[in-house]
Motif scaffolding. Structure first.
Motif, mmCIF file in Angstrom:
data_model
loop_
_atom_site.group_PDB
_atom_site.id
_atom_site.type_symbol
_atom_site.label_atom_id
_atom_site.label_comp_id
_atom_site.label_asym_id
_atom_site.label_seq_id
_atom_site.Cartn_x
_atom_site.Cartn_y
_atom_site.Cartn_z
ATOM 1 N N UNK A 134 0.827 -1.201 0.000
ATOM 2 C CA UNK A 134 0.000 0.000 0.000
ATOM 3 C C UNK A 134 0.864 1.256 0.000
ATOM 4 N N UNK A 135 1.881 1.284 0.839
ATOM 5 C CA UNK A 135 2.789 2.443 0.891
ATOM 6 C C UNK A 135 3.536 2.623 -0.419
ATOM 7 N N UNK A 136 3.981 1.530 -1.010
ATOM 8 C CA UNK A 136 4.711 1.606 -2.283
ATOM 9 C C UNK A 136 3.803 2.090 -3.411
ATOM 10 N N UNK A 137 2.571 1.597 -3.443
ATOM 11 C CA UNK A 137 1.630 2.010 -4.492
ATOM 12 C C UNK A 137 1.296 3.484 -4.341
ATOM 13 N N UNK A 138 1.031 3.930 -3.111
ATOM 14 C CA UNK A 138 0.738 5.350 -2.895
ATOM 15 C C UNK A 138 1.902 6.236 -3.332
ATOM 16 N N UNK A 139 3.124 5.841 -3.000
ATOM 17 C CA UNK A 139 4.310 6.623 -3.391
ATOM 18 C C UNK A 139 4.466 6.638 -4.910
ATOM 19 N N UNK A 140 4.214 5.497 -5.537
ATOM 20 C CA UNK A 140 4.329 5.410 -7.004
ATOM 21 C C UNK A 140 3.285 6.304 -7.670
ATOM 22 N N UNK A 141 2.045 6.236 -7.215
ATOM 23 C CA UNK A 141 0.980 7.052 -7.806
ATOM 24 C C UNK A 141 1.302 8.534 -7.635
ATOM 25 N N UNK A 142 1.768 8.916 -6.446
ATOM 26 C CA UNK A 142 2.136 10.331 -6.203
ATOM 27 C C UNK A 142 3.276 10.763 -7.123
ATOM 28 N N UNK A 143 4.299 9.929 -7.248
ATOM 29 C CA UNK A 143 5.431 10.252 -8.117
ATOM 30 C C UNK A 143 4.976 10.350 -9.574
ATOM 31 N N UNK A 144 4.067 9.485 -9.969
ATOM 32 C CA UNK A 144 3.574 9.507 -11.351
ATOM 33 C C UNK A 144 2.729 10.752 -11.608
ATOM 34 N N UNK A 145 1.905 11.126 -10.626
ATOM 35 C CA UNK A 145 1.119 12.353 -10.763
ATOM 36 C C UNK A 145 2.035 13.574 -10.853
ATOM 37 N N UNK A 146 3.097 13.596 -10.044
ATOM 38 C CA UNK A 146 4.068 14.688 -10.116
ATOM 39 C C UNK A 146 4.732 14.735 -11.483
ATOM 40 N N UNK A 147 5.070 13.563 -12.004
ATOM 41 C CA UNK A 147 5.672 13.485 -13.336
ATOM 42 C C UNK A 147 4.713 14.039 -14.388
ATOM 43 N N UNK A 148 3.455 13.635 -14.332
ATOM 44 C CA UNK A 148 2.483 14.098 -15.321
ATOM 45 C C UNK A 148 2.248 15.601 -15.225
ATOM 46 N N UNK A 149 2.354 16.145 -14.018
ATOM 47 C CA UNK A 149 2.160 17.584 -13.836
ATOM 48 C C UNK A 149 3.271 18.399 -14.491
ATOM 49 N N UNK A 150 4.477 17.845 -14.547
ATOM 50 C CA UNK A 150 5.576 18.634 -15.106
ATOM 51 C C UNK A 150 5.949 18.212 -16.530
ATOM 52 N N UNK A 151 5.577 16.997 -16.928
ATOM 53 C CA UNK A 151 5.893 16.549 -18.287
ATOM 54 C C UNK A 151 4.984 17.282 -19.259
ATOM 55 N N UNK A 152 5.535 17.705 -20.308
ATOM 56 C CA UNK A 152 4.751 18.435 -21.291
ATOM 57 C C UNK A 152 4.275 17.451 -22.369
ATOM 58 N N UNK A 153 3.260 16.669 -21.997
ATOM 59 C CA UNK A 153 2.714 15.666 -22.893
ATOM 60 C C UNK A 153 1.514 16.240 -23.636
ATOM 61 N N UNK A 154 1.221 15.669 -24.786
ATOM 62 C CA UNK A 154 0.012 16.063 -25.495
ATOM 63 C C UNK A 154 -1.179 15.535 -24.711
ATOM 64 N N UNK A 155 -2.349 16.034 -25.017
ATOM 65 C CA UNK A 155 -3.546 15.580 -24.298
ATOM 66 C C UNK A 155 -3.759 14.085 -24.472
ATOM 67 N N UNK A 156 -3.538 13.594 -25.678
ATOM 68 C CA UNK A 156 -3.709 12.170 -25.935
ATOM 69 C C UNK A 156 -2.723 11.325 -25.141
ATOM 70 N N UNK A 157 -1.471 11.769 -25.103
ATOM 71 C CA UNK A 157 -0.457 11.040 -24.334
ATOM 72 C C UNK A 157 -0.773 11.073 -22.838
ATOM 73 N N UNK A 158 -1.183 12.245 -22.368
ATOM 74 C CA UNK A 158 -1.498 12.375 -20.943
ATOM 75 C C UNK A 158 -2.687 11.490 -20.569
ATOM 76 N N UNK A 159 -3.708 11.459 -21.434
ATOM 77 C CA UNK A 159 -4.876 10.607 -21.172
ATOM 78 C C UNK A 159 -4.468 9.140 -21.140
ATOM 79 N N UNK A 160 -3.616 8.741 -22.059
ATOM 80 C CA UNK A 160 -3.152 7.355 -22.098
ATOM 81 C C UNK A 160 -2.369 7.009 -20.828
ATOM 82 N N UNK A 161 -1.506 7.900 -20.389
ATOM 83 C CA UNK A 161 -0.736 7.679 -19.163
ATOM 84 C C UNK A 161 -1.666 7.603 -17.947
#
Length: 98
Positions: free
Chosen positions: A47-74
């Motif tokens: 549970x702790x690992x999944x929460x940390x991974x999801x948070x890190x992934x959300x942080x990545x998506x917030x700063x990555x300049x992805x297209x809308x389609x790429x962001x939706x897929x991620x």
């Protein structure tokens, strides 16, 4: 003069490099345990690992300049991963309470 120019160049290069270093896609997904055999300590760790991974992934998506389609897929992939884990959590709780 050359030393000053070199120092300024290094400082500028490092300042521009910092945002790109902070925007790295998280490495591997944490392993989701088997709902039939997992014990409480493993579930807490997962549970702790999944929460940390999801948070890190959300942080990545917030700063990555992805297209809308790429962001939706991620995001769809992240939601599916979270749902897969939630299925295990529900099965674990049902097994523990039953």
């Amino acid at each position: 003069m050359k030393k000053t120019l070199l120092a300024i160049s290094i400082c500028c290069a490092s300042l521009f490099a910092l945002p790109t270093l902070a925007c790295n896609k998280p490495a591997a997904k944490p392993e989701i345990p088997d709902a039939e055999t997992v014990v409480t300590a493993q579930m807490v760790k997962a549970n702790n690992e999944v929460k940390a991974y999801v948070k890190a992934y959300e942080d990545y998506l917030a700063c990555a300049k992805l297209s809308r389609g790429e962001e939706k897929q991620e995001l769809d992939g992240l939601k599916q991963f979270a749902e897969d884990f939630n299925v295990v959590v529900r099965a674990f709780k049902a097994r523990s309470n039953g």
